[in-house]
Design a protein around this motif. Structure first.
Motif, PDB file in Angstrom:
ATOM      1  N   ILE A  52      -5.497  -2.281  -2.112  1.00  0.00           N
ATOM      2  CA  ILE A  52      -4.493  -3.340  -2.237  1.00  0.00           C
ATOM      3  C   ILE A  52      -5.102  -4.702  -1.929  1.00  0.00           C
ATOM      4  O   ILE A  52      -4.810  -5.696  -2.614  1.00  0.00           O
ATOM      5  N   SER A  79      -4.753   2.965  -0.958  1.00  0.00           N
ATOM      6  CA  SER A  79      -5.317   2.547   0.324  1.00  0.00           C
ATOM      7  C   SER A  79      -5.168   1.045   0.542  1.00  0.00           C
ATOM      8  O   SER A  79      -4.984   0.267  -0.407  1.00  0.00           O
ATOM      9  N   LEU A  80      -5.255   0.645   1.810  1.00  0.00           N
ATOM     10  CA  LEU A  80      -5.185  -0.772   2.151  1.00  0.00           C
ATOM     11  C   LEU A  80      -6.336  -1.557   1.527  1.00  0.00           C
ATOM     12  O   LEU A  80      -6.150  -2.685   1.062  1.00  0.00           O
ATOM     13  N   SER A 118       0.833  -1.207   0.000  1.00  0.00           N
ATOM     14  CA  SER A 118       0.000   0.000   0.000  1.00  0.00           C
ATOM     15  C   SER A 118       0.865   1.253   0.000  1.00  0.00           C
ATOM     16  O   SER A 118       0.614   2.205  -0.751  1.00  0.00           O
TER      17      SER A 118
END
Length: 254
Positions: free
Chosen positions: A41, A37-38, A31
C-alpha cells in the motif's frame, strides 16, 4: 509481468474508488480493505501521489478532487463553482487580475461580468474557461508542469515582477493559523507569493473546507496578507474565527 501490471492498475483504481467515497483513510485501513501488505500500500500511495491522484497528510490520505475531471454530480466541484462565483463579485470594470494555478481560482473567469478586464495567469486551464472578446488574457509563459497544467520558473517570476494587479484570486493546498497559507509544490510557492505581493487593491484566497486547518509543504503567504477568504459552510468555525481575528474578512458560501 503483464498480469502484474494489470493487478497493480486495478489496485490503484480500487484505492481511488475507496478514497473518493471516504473522507480520508489511513495506510492500515487501506491495507485491510484491499487485503494486501502495508509495504504494498505504501508503494501504491507513493505512485498515486506522484501522479497527483491523492494527497497524503500526516497519518492518512485523501482523494485529490482537483485532479478529477469536473462533473456536475461532484460535490467538491459544486463548492468550487460557488467559491469562484463569489470571488467574481470583487472584480470591477477595467481591473487587472492575477489568477494562480488553482482549479478553483480559474473557475472565477466563468462568472465574470465586468468589462474590459486583463487576466494574467500561469494556469493553462484558462484555455477551457469562458472567453470574452472584451478581455485580454495573458499567459505568463514558463516551463509547463503536468498534470496540473501550470506554468512555472524564472520566466513567470520575471513577468510578474513588472506588473501590478488590482485583484488576485489565489487558491492553495492548506490554510493553518500557525503555518499560514501553503501549497504542495515548491516551484509554485514563489509565484503565488509574488501575485499576492504585487496586488494593490483586493487579495482573495479561495479554499474549500478540505484546505482549512491543513498545512501543505511550502508556505506562500501569511493568512493576514489576504483581504478575503472565501470558503464554504463546512469549514471549521473555530479556525475561521481565528482567521477573522487576523483582519481577514471570511465569506462562506452555501
Amino acid at each position: 509481468m503483464k498480469n502484474s501490471i494489470i493487478n497493480i492498475d486495478k489496485r490503484h483504481k480500487d484505492i481511488l474508488d475507496i478514497l473518493e467515497k471516504k473522507e480520508h483513510m489511513t495506510t492500515l485501513e487501506l491495507s485491510e480493505a484491499l487485503d494486501v501488505s502495508l509495504s504494498t500500500i505504501r508503494r501504491d500511495l507513493h505512485l498515486l501521489e506522484e501522479k497527483n491522484d491523492i494527497i497524503r497528510k500526516f497519518g492518512y490520505c485523501i482523494f485529490n478532487y482537483e485532479n478529477k475531471p469536473d462533473t456536475e454530480q461532484s460535490g467538491p466541484v459544486r463548492i468550487k463553482q460557488a467559491l469562484a462565483q463569489e470571488a467574481s463579485k470583487y472584480i470591477h470594470d477595467y481591473d487587472t487580475v492575477f489568477i494562480n494555478s488553482s482549479s478553483t481560482a480559474i473557475k472565477t473567469v466563468d462568472y465574470l461580468h465586468s468589462e474590459h478586464l486583463t487576466i494574467i495567469t500561469n494556469n493553462l486551464k484558462i484555455n477551457y474557461a469562458t472567453q470574452n472578446p472584451e478581455y485580454n488574457f495573458v499567459l505568463t509563459g514558463g516551463e509547463m508542469r503536468f498534470p496540473k497544467e501550470a506554468l512555472v520558473g524564472d520566466v513567470v517570476i520575471n513577468l510578474l515582477s513588472s506588473i501590478n494587479a488590482d485583484v488576485c484570486v489565489v487558491g492553495c493546498s492548506g490554510i493553518d493559523i500557525e503555518n499560514g497559507v501553503t501549497t504542495k509544490f515548491m516551484n509554485e510557492a514563489t509565484i503565488n507569493e509574488m501575485m499576492v505581493q504585487r496586488t494593490t487593491r483586493c487579495k482573495i484566497l479561495v479554499a474549500d473546507h478540505r484546505k482549512v486547518g491543513q498545512t501543505s509543504k511550502f508556505k506562500m503567504a501569511d493568512i493576514s496578507a489576504f483581504d478575503y477568504l472565501i470558503t464554504d459552510q463546512f469549514s471549521s468555525e473555530e479556525v475561521l474565527t481565528k482567521i477573522q481575528h487576523m483582519g481577514v474578512t471570511v465569506v462562506q458560501v452555501t
